[in-house]
Design a protein around this motif. Structure first.
Motif, PDB file in Angstrom:
ATOM      1  N   TRP A 180     -25.609  30.421 -63.936  1.00 45.17           N
ATOM      2  CA  TRP A 180     -26.170  32.149 -63.203  1.00 45.17           C
ATOM      3  C   TRP A 180     -27.654  31.701 -62.752  1.00 45.17           C
ATOM      4  CZ3 TRP A 180     -24.347  35.720 -62.192  1.00 45.17           C
ATOM      5  CH2 TRP A 180     -23.211  36.519 -62.223  1.00 45.17           C
ATOM      6  N   GLN A 181     -28.031  30.132 -63.326  1.00 46.68           N
ATOM      7  CA  GLN A 181     -30.012  30.718 -62.695  1.00 46.68           C
ATOM      8  C   GLN A 181     -30.006  30.084 -61.898  1.00 46.68           C
ATOM      9  OE1 GLN A 181     -32.533  27.897 -65.613  1.00 46.68           O
ATOM     10  NE2 GLN A 181     -30.535  27.570 -66.747  1.00 46.68           N
ATOM     11  N   GLN A 182     -28.809  29.637 -60.984  1.00 48.31           N
ATOM     12  CA  GLN A 182     -28.712  29.015 -59.392  1.00 48.31           C
ATOM     13  C   GLN A 182     -28.535  29.884 -58.960  1.00 48.31           C
ATOM     14  OE1 GLN A 182     -31.167  27.107 -58.710  1.00 48.31           O
ATOM     15  NE2 GLN A 182     -30.920  26.421 -61.188  1.00 48.31           N
ATOM     16  N   ARG A 183     -27.575  30.753 -59.495  1.00 55.70           N
ATOM     17  CA  ARG A 183     -26.763  32.073 -58.728  1.00 55.70           C
ATOM     18  C   ARG A 183     -27.443  33.103 -58.426  1.00 55.70           C
ATOM     19  NH1 ARG A 183     -20.879  33.040 -61.132  1.00 55.70           N
ATOM     20  NH2 ARG A 183     -20.243  31.055 -61.052  1.00 55.70           N
ATOM     21  N   SER A 274     -20.908  20.523 -51.912  1.00 57.99           N
ATOM     22  CA  SER A 274     -21.229  20.281 -53.947  1.00 57.99           C
ATOM     23  C   SER A 274     -22.146  20.466 -54.289  1.00 57.99           C
ATOM     24  CB  SER A 274     -20.814  18.642 -54.228  1.00 57.99           C
ATOM     25  OG  SER A 274     -21.751  17.782 -53.524  1.00 57.99           O
ATOM     26  N   THR A 275     -23.125  20.622 -53.698  1.00 52.27           N
ATOM     27  CA  THR A 275     -24.665  21.345 -53.730  1.00 52.27           C
ATOM     28  C   THR A 275     -24.900  22.705 -53.397  1.00 52.27           C
ATOM     29  OG1 THR A 275     -25.628  20.734 -52.001  1.00 52.27           O
ATOM     30  CG2 THR A 275     -25.767  18.882 -53.141  1.00 52.27           C
ATOM     31  N   GLN A 276     -24.054  23.960 -53.107  1.00 55.48           N
ATOM     32  CA  GLN A 276     -24.556  24.801 -52.486  1.00 55.48           C
ATOM     33  C   GLN A 276     -25.010  25.532 -54.107  1.00 55.48           C
ATOM     34  OE1 GLN A 276     -24.221  26.263 -49.765  1.00 55.48           O
ATOM     35  NE2 GLN A 276     -23.811  23.961 -48.812  1.00 55.48           N
ATOM     36  N   ASP A 277     -24.600  25.355 -55.233  1.00 56.40           N
ATOM     37  CA  ASP A 277     -25.262  26.942 -56.224  1.00 56.40           C
ATOM     38  C   ASP A 277     -26.679  26.007 -56.678  1.00 56.40           C
ATOM     39  OD1 ASP A 277     -23.177  27.591 -56.647  1.00 56.40           O
ATOM     40  OD2 ASP A 277     -22.083  26.206 -58.666  1.00 56.40           O
ATOM     41  N   TYR A 278     -27.122  24.234 -55.759  1.00 47.41           N
ATOM     42  CA  TYR A 278     -28.307  23.837 -56.515  1.00 47.41           C
ATOM     43  C   TYR A 278     -29.331  24.406 -55.188  1.00 47.41           C
ATOM     44  CZ  TYR A 278     -25.531  20.576 -59.334  1.00 47.41           C
ATOM     45  OH  TYR A 278     -24.474  20.512 -60.532  1.00 47.41           O
ATOM     46  N   LEU A 279     -29.083  24.721 -54.101  1.00 43.85           N
ATOM     47  CA  LEU A 279     -29.519  24.969 -52.972  1.00 43.85           C
ATOM     48  C   LEU A 279     -30.792  25.207 -52.787  1.00 43.85           C
ATOM     49  CD1 LEU A 279     -27.409  24.781 -49.995  1.00 43.85           C
ATOM     50  CD2 LEU A 279     -28.295  23.160 -50.431  1.00 43.85           C
ATOM     51  N   PRO A 280     -30.718  27.078 -53.994  1.00 47.91           N
ATOM     52  CA  PRO A 280     -31.958  27.356 -54.074  1.00 47.91           C
ATOM     53  C   PRO A 280     -33.223  26.687 -54.224  1.00 47.91           C
ATOM     54  CG  PRO A 280     -30.682  28.811 -54.142  1.00 47.91           C
ATOM     55  CD  PRO A 280     -29.438  26.596 -54.091  1.00 47.91           C
ATOM     56  N   ALA A 281     -32.638  26.257 -55.792  1.00 49.27           N
ATOM     57  CA  ALA A 281     -33.880  25.329 -56.741  1.00 49.27           C
ATOM     58  C   ALA A 281     -34.399  23.980 -55.448  1.00 49.27           C
ATOM     59  CB  ALA A 281     -33.044  24.260 -57.494  1.00 49.27           C
ATOM     60  N   LEU A 283     -34.776  24.532 -52.112  1.00 50.24           N
ATOM     61  CA  LEU A 283     -35.651  24.973 -51.787  1.00 50.24           C
ATOM     62  C   LEU A 283     -37.097  25.490 -52.713  1.00 50.24           C
ATOM     63  CD1 LEU A 283     -33.903  27.818 -49.695  1.00 50.24           C
ATOM     64  CD2 LEU A 283     -35.601  25.729 -49.290  1.00 50.24           C
ATOM     65  N   ALA A 284     -37.074  25.501 -53.715  1.00 50.21           N
ATOM     66  CA  ALA A 284     -37.837  26.004 -55.004  1.00 50.21           C
ATOM     67  C   ALA A 284     -38.731  24.382 -55.044  1.00 50.21           C
ATOM     68  CB  ALA A 284     -37.547  26.947 -56.428  1.00 50.21           C
ATOM     69  N   GLU A 285     -38.297  23.387 -55.279  1.00 48.58           N
ATOM     70  CA  GLU A 285     -38.892  22.450 -55.066  1.00 48.58           C
ATOM     71  C   GLU A 285     -39.808  21.863 -54.320  1.00 48.58           C
ATOM     72  OE1 GLU A 285     -39.547  20.777 -58.494  1.00 48.58           O
ATOM     73  OE2 GLU A 285     -37.955  22.480 -59.406  1.00 48.58           O
ATOM     74  N   LEU A 286     -39.138  22.012 -53.067  1.00 44.78           N
ATOM     75  CA  LEU A 286     -39.583  21.645 -51.594  1.00 44.78           C
ATOM     76  C   LEU A 286     -40.729  22.378 -51.319  1.00 44.78           C
ATOM     77  CD1 LEU A 286     -39.809  20.459 -48.887  1.00 44.78           C
ATOM     78  CD2 LEU A 286     -37.796  22.438 -47.883  1.00 44.78           C
ATOM     79  N   ARG A 287     -40.694  23.672 -52.214  1.00 48.02           N
ATOM     80  CA  ARG A 287     -41.972  24.893 -51.868  1.00 48.02           C
ATOM     81  C   ARG A 287     -43.198  23.628 -52.360  1.00 48.02           C
ATOM     82  NH1 ARG A 287     -38.268  28.904 -52.017  1.00 48.02           N
ATOM     83  NH2 ARG A 287     -38.759  29.285 -53.312  1.00 48.02           N
ATOM     84  N   GLY A 288     -43.266  23.727 -53.548  1.00 45.17           N
ATOM     85  CA  GLY A 288     -43.976  22.851 -55.083  1.00 45.17           C
ATOM     86  C   GLY A 288     -43.950  21.527 -54.071  1.00 45.17           C
ATOM     87  N   ILE A 289     -43.209  21.367 -53.085  1.00 41.99           N
ATOM     88  CA  ILE A 289     -44.348  19.676 -52.793  1.00 41.99           C
ATOM     89  C   ILE A 289     -44.913  19.945 -51.637  1.00 41.99           C
ATOM     90  CG2 ILE A 289     -43.758  18.148 -50.805  1.00 41.99           C
ATOM     91  CD1 ILE A 289     -40.847  17.288 -53.065  1.00 41.99           C
ATOM     92  N   MET A 322     -35.506  31.220 -46.616  1.00 45.97           N
ATOM     93  CA  MET A 322     -34.599  30.500 -45.696  1.00 45.97           C
ATOM     94  C   MET A 322     -32.798  30.079 -46.246  1.00 45.97           C
ATOM     95  SD  MET A 322     -36.701  26.716 -45.076  1.00 45.97           S
ATOM     96  CE  MET A 322     -35.606  25.561 -44.294  1.00 45.97           C
ATOM     97  N   ILE A 323     -32.192  29.787 -44.668  1.00 48.35           N
ATOM     98  CA  ILE A 323     -31.089  29.669 -45.314  1.00 48.35           C
ATOM     99  C   ILE A 323     -30.917  28.325 -44.432  1.00 48.35           C
ATOM    100  CG2 ILE A 323     -28.474  30.442 -44.763  1.00 48.35           C
ATOM    101  CD1 ILE A 323     -29.597  32.583 -46.529  1.00 48.35           C
ATOM    102  N   LEU A 324     -30.092  27.194 -45.885  1.00 46.40           N
ATOM    103  CA  LEU A 324     -30.154  25.873 -45.029  1.00 46.40           C
ATOM    104  C   LEU A 324     -28.449  25.765 -44.272  1.00 46.40           C
ATOM    105  CD1 LEU A 324     -31.799  23.955 -48.451  1.00 46.40           C
ATOM    106  CD2 LEU A 324     -32.099  24.633 -46.400  1.00 46.40           C
ATOM    107  N   LYS A 325     -28.168  24.603 -43.689  1.00 41.98           N
ATOM    108  CA  LYS A 325     -27.465  24.543 -42.507  1.00 41.98           C
ATOM    109  C   LYS A 325     -26.286  23.178 -43.662  1.00 41.98           C
ATOM    110  CE  LYS A 325     -29.926  25.566 -38.763  1.00 41.98           C
ATOM    111  NZ  LYS A 325     -30.718  25.111 -37.842  1.00 41.98           N
TER     112      LYS A 325
END
Length: 397
Positions: A180-183, A274-281, A283-289, A322-325
């Motif tokens: 639910w964190q990623q949802r 298989s990674t759709q639930d992880y995509l928000p995370a 993006l968060a890490e990418l912004r951190g980078i 941002m929406i990933l493809k």
């Protein structure tokens, strides 16, 4: 009315309520769409409950409620999931915690403009308080009956205890609650994106706003991780005339100074199904980078079984909405093939670790930081662990 008929009527009413939430409260409505709705006729459940997968409701109870109260009950159960109450309890007394989370949820719903039903736990001066803060000021001698006629089930005991309706089949699972964190982040990002299209996004109450902000912050100390691999590849003795040596400027001597750090970094994101639930995370890490070098262009590759996007971005381009493809299968090889002609100093690859791998010699040609997301985060460089928040994991095991 027969059991099947009352359950059918309750389901139709609740499905209409969910559609109304999507329209009136897009954030919570989008989360409600990720839950199954299951009316039951069973004395073991007098009101409603959720196990993180399904919202169960006593069909007779639902049919007796007004439209507004029934909508409130559904939103109340969804907010329990969205606010991660199961994960936040952390050993606190169950009865006091049940009171505290009901006060928090009902306060959240009041902040969104919904009317709290009479008999539900609500104190206006506690609006905006977290369940943890409310818990500390509640008395210790509470009983569960004190939660009133709208009290719902927050915990589940033995699966067959006193249940007569086979549809009342909760399946509590710690992994579901963690998901639910990623949802929550994903729903927030989708609603934000739609809001930028001109549609109102609804109000996000203060407690939930704080929760969303905490979940969208990067969890990894990227400055430490990446500098470990970038700095050794910089030439500390290199000088350039465009950066004068300040030590000699006062003597009117214009001498070359140290070259500015040049970050040559590529980031690949596994956007497979298989990674759709992880995509928000991700993006968060990418912004951190990107936040470590705000003006630096980073090569961002989105890929599932093939390259979906290959572009250069800066921190300003990485918006929360941002929406990933992607959404297909997983094959890591196209990314490594795309980087052959212009290899970066470091490649950061976000993935869950499931997919078709290139040969070791292709991976060893680059410095690769694998960020592997499953239940926890594991970071590996080539084949050795760099930073681990879970158990060490190898892509080649």
């Amino acid at each position: 009315m027969k059991r099947a008929e009352v359950k059918e009527k309750a389901l139709a009413l609740w499905e209409n309520d969910r559609a109304r939430l999507v329209f009136e409260q897009p954030f919570i409505g989008m989360l409600a769409m990720q839950l199954e709705l299951q009316p039951v006729v069973d004395g073991a459940l007098p009101t409603a409950a959720t196990d993180g997968r399904t919202v169960f409701g006593n069909a007779n109870f639902l049919c007796r409620l007004s439209d507004e109260d029934r909508l409130f009950v559904l939103a109340h159960e969804v907010w329990h999931c969205a606010a991660l109450h199961h994960l936040r309890r952390q050993g606190r007394d169950t009865v006091r915690w049940n009171h505290a989370v009901d006060y928090e949820v009902n306060g959240l719903l009041a902040e969104t403009g919904m009317t709290v039903p009479k008999g539900a736990l609500y104190r206006r001066h506690w609006r905006g308080w977290s369940a943890e803060s409310i818990y500390e000021v509640l008395p210790e001698d509470l009983t569960d009956e004190g939660r009133g006629r709208f009290r719902d089930r927050h915990t589940w005991r033995a699966p067959s205890l006193g249940r007569s309706d086979p549809d009342l089949c909760p399946r509590p699972d710690e992994r579901i609650w963690k998901g639910w964190q990623q949802r929550v982040v994903g729903a927030w990002q989708q609603v934000q994106a739609r809001g930028h299209g001109g549609r109102g996004i609804g109000r996000l109450p203060g407690v939930m706003g704080s929760l969303v902000r905490s979940l969208t912050r990067p969890q990894v100390p990227w400055q430490t991780v990446l500098r470990r691999y970038l700095v050794p590849r910089l030439d500390p003795g290199r000088r350039q005339w465009t950066t004068p040596n300040r030590r000699y400027l006062s003597r009117e001597l214009y001498l070359p100074g140290p070259a500015r750090e040049r970050v040559d970094l590529a980031v690949a994101i596994d956007t497979s199904g298989s990674t759709q639930d992880y995509l928000p995370a991700f993006l968060a890490e990418l912004r951190g980078i990107a936040g470590q070098w705000p003006d630096t262009r980073i090569r961002l590759i989105q890929a599932d079984a093939d390259i979906q996007s290959d572009e250069y971005v800066t921190a300003a381009d990485l918006r929360p909405e941002m929406i990933l493809k992607g959404g297909g299968g997983t094959d890591f090889r196209p990314v490594f093939e795309a980087l052959k002609s212009d290899p970066p100093r470091v490649l950061v690859y976000f993935t869950d670790g499931f997919g078709q791998l290139p040969g070791r010699h292709e991976v060893e040609a680059l410095d690769v930081v694998w960020v592997i997301w499953r239940d926890t985060i594991t970071i590996k460089c080539r084949y050795g662990a760099v930073v681990t928040t879970g158990q060490p994991l190898s892509l080649w095991q």
